[in-house]
Design an enzyme around this catalytic site. Structure first.
Site, short mmCIF file in Angstrom:
data_model
loop_
_atom_site.label_atom_id
_atom_site.label_comp_id
_atom_site.label_asym_id
_atom_site.label_seq_id
_atom_site.Cartn_x
_atom_site.Cartn_y
_atom_site.Cartn_z
N ARG A 48 39.65 55.11 137.96
CA ARG A 48 40.70 55.07 138.18
C ARG A 48 41.44 55.22 137.39
NH1 ARG A 48 42.40 50.19 139.76
NH2 ARG A 48 41.06 49.91 141.07
N TYR A 105 62.04 70.33 148.60
CA TYR A 105 61.01 70.70 149.61
C TYR A 105 60.36 69.67 151.29
CZ TYR A 105 55.91 70.52 150.40
OH TYR A 105 54.21 70.62 150.36
N ASP A 178 61.90 68.17 140.07
CA ASP A 178 60.44 68.93 140.28
C ASP A 178 60.51 70.03 139.56
OD1 ASP A 178 58.92 70.43 141.85
OD2 ASP A 178 59.25 69.62 144.19
N LYS A 203 50.23 74.56 142.80
CA LYS A 203 51.09 75.57 142.69
C LYS A 203 51.19 76.12 141.40
CE LYS A 203 52.30 73.59 147.07
NZ LYS A 203 53.67 73.27 146.64
C1 LIG Z 1 54.09 71.90 147.89
C2 LIG Z 1 55.13 70.85 147.02
C3 LIG Z 1 55.22 69.77 146.40
C4 LIG Z 1 54.46 68.72 147.17
O1 LIG Z 1 53.22 68.82 146.49
P1 LIG Z 1 51.42 68.99 147.72
O2 LIG Z 1 51.24 68.65 145.89
O3 LIG Z 1 51.20 69.78 148.49
O4 LIG Z 1 51.28 67.32 147.71
C5 LIG Z 1 56.38 69.05 145.85
N1 LIG Z 1 57.42 69.80 145.36
C6 LIG Z 1 57.52 71.49 146.25
C7 LIG Z 1 58.87 72.56 145.04
C8 LIG Z 1 56.39 71.45 146.46
O5 LIG Z 1 56.08 73.02 146.47
#
Ligand SMILES: *Cc1c(COP(=O)(O)O)cnc(C)c1O
Length: 383
Positions: A48, A105, A178, A203
């Site tokens: 961890r 998001y 982000d 992603k």
């Molecule tokens: C998918 C996404 C998230 C969240 O991420 P997870 O891996 O699904 O928890 C946050 N910000 C954006 C822009 C995203 O596309």
């Protein structure tokens, strides 16, 4: 190592000193033998707190977002939202306030609205395309966090990172970007003045729709230490195999993003002339209101494309059900093309909120297949 692709392939990934393995092994282990009490062999005591496969991923991510910065630090998490939760609880406390995008998001909005708000952190949605609107939403002394996405999801609005960094810093707040949609190949917010970069590595960084993960990257070593403390104390870490999958995906990030962007350009060209389409949203279009800012802060415009359907909501829903190469599904950023209806799928939870999206909107995650197959598929679905 100053080229992006060289760093993507090598940063944090020296050949294994014991065997010469050119790829970091998956250290599928929870604990580490000590040579006498406190005698750690490689600095690891419990997975961890730290795991060598995760360390390789973290060093690579730091190098991609903040090249040549010895103070930069990346921390990997079990999901993008786990990273966001850890960040919110490191920077805010009950009584503080955050400014968030008015088309964030959906999961980020839910985290602020349903988790951070009951804990005592208030938020104000603001238009990220307008630094003055962000400034107006700031509550002096109370706002600890300014949170933006660029391009935004699903409307692909563009925020001027450098201008908003000035606004946030004037108010003593931390600017979080982000960077999931652009990836570090197309945009490096820390170099434009942002304090923290957030990723859903699920992603583009992972890139193959086979792993859930998240990351935070910072340049300030004290903030890096606080986040590392919370990463361990809150415990939302990724396992070694998931870390390895993301690291493997990153090796081809540059060539994938080039192809995603080229294919998106071809799809946008096709959609722009189509009578069934009333508007195409992509920052690469000269008519896009954020185009100039995007040219300044992005290398290319990425694989996310949204469009509005002239026939309205039902026509948009029907198009989503008529493609074959584009798979109907949530998520984005994988090699395969995806199509979805944000109003009823990814952004259904925003209905009735300031983040509600147009009902006639369709969102594409344009993959890296052959562009002519993608266009033929859309041509059939729009007919
Ligand atoms: C998918 C996404 C998230 C969240 O991420 P997870 O891996 O699904 O928890 C946050 N910000 C954006 C822009 C995203 O596309």
């Amino acid at each position: 190592m100053d080229g992006f692709n060289t760093r993507a392939i090598h940063a944090g990934q020296e050949p294994d000193p014991l065997t010469g393995a050119v790829v970091p092994p998956i250290y599928q282990v929870s604990t580490y033998a000590q040579d006498g009490v406190g005698g750690l062999r490689g600095g690891y005591e419990y997975s961890r707190s730290g795991n060598p496969t995760r360390t390789a991923l973290e060093e690579c991510l730091a190098s991609l977002e903040a090249p040549e910065d010895a103070d930069a630090r990346a921390l990997a998490f079990a999901s993008g939202l786990a990273a966001e939760d850890t960040l919110i609880r490191t920077i805010t406390a009950p009584g503080s306030h955050a400014v968030i995008p008015n088309d964030a998001y959906g999961g980020t909005y839910r985290l602020f609205a349903k988790v951070a708000a009951p804990w005592g952190v208030e938020h104000t949605p603001a238009d990220v395309t307008d630094p003055q609107a962000i400034a107006a939403a700031i509550r002096p002394g109370q706002t600890k966090l300014v949170w933006i996405e660029t391009p935004t999801n699903p409307l692909l609005n563009v925020a001027d990172i450098a201008a908003i960094a000035d606004v946030a810093h004037d108010a003593g707040a931390v600017l979080v970007v982000d960077n999931t949609f652009a990836s570090p190949y197309l945009q490096q917010p820390l170099l434009l003045g942002a304090d923290v970069v957030v990723h859903s590595t699920t992603k583009y960084l992972g890139g193959h729709s086979d792993v859930i993960g998240g990351a935070l990257i910072v340049r300030d070593s004290e903030l890096g230490q606080q986040l590392a403390f919370h990463q361990n104390a809150m415990g939302a870490v990724p396992g070694p195999f998931d870390s390895w999958l993301v690291l493997r995906g990153i090796k081809t990030l540059g060539i994938r993003m080039d192809r995603h962007s080229d294919n998106a350009r071809a799809v946008v060209d096709f959609l722009t002339d189509h009578p069934a389409v009333s508007q195409v949203l992509w920052p690469g279009l000269p008519s896009h209101p954020g185009h100039e800012v995007a040219v300044r802060q992005m290398r290319d415009f990425g694989g996310m494309v949204s469009f509005r359907v002239a026939g309205g909501e039902q026509a948009a829903v029907d198009i989503c059900g008529r493609t074959d190469v584009f798979t109907l599904g949530e998520s984005l950023g994988g090699v395969e093309s995806l199509i979805e209806h944000p109003g009823r799928m990814t952004h259904a939870s925003a209905a009735g909120s300031p983040l509600e999206v147009p009902a006639d909107l369709v969102r594409l995650s344009v993959g890296i297949e052959d562009a002519h197959d993608l266009i033929a598929d859309l041509d059939k679905a729009l007919a």
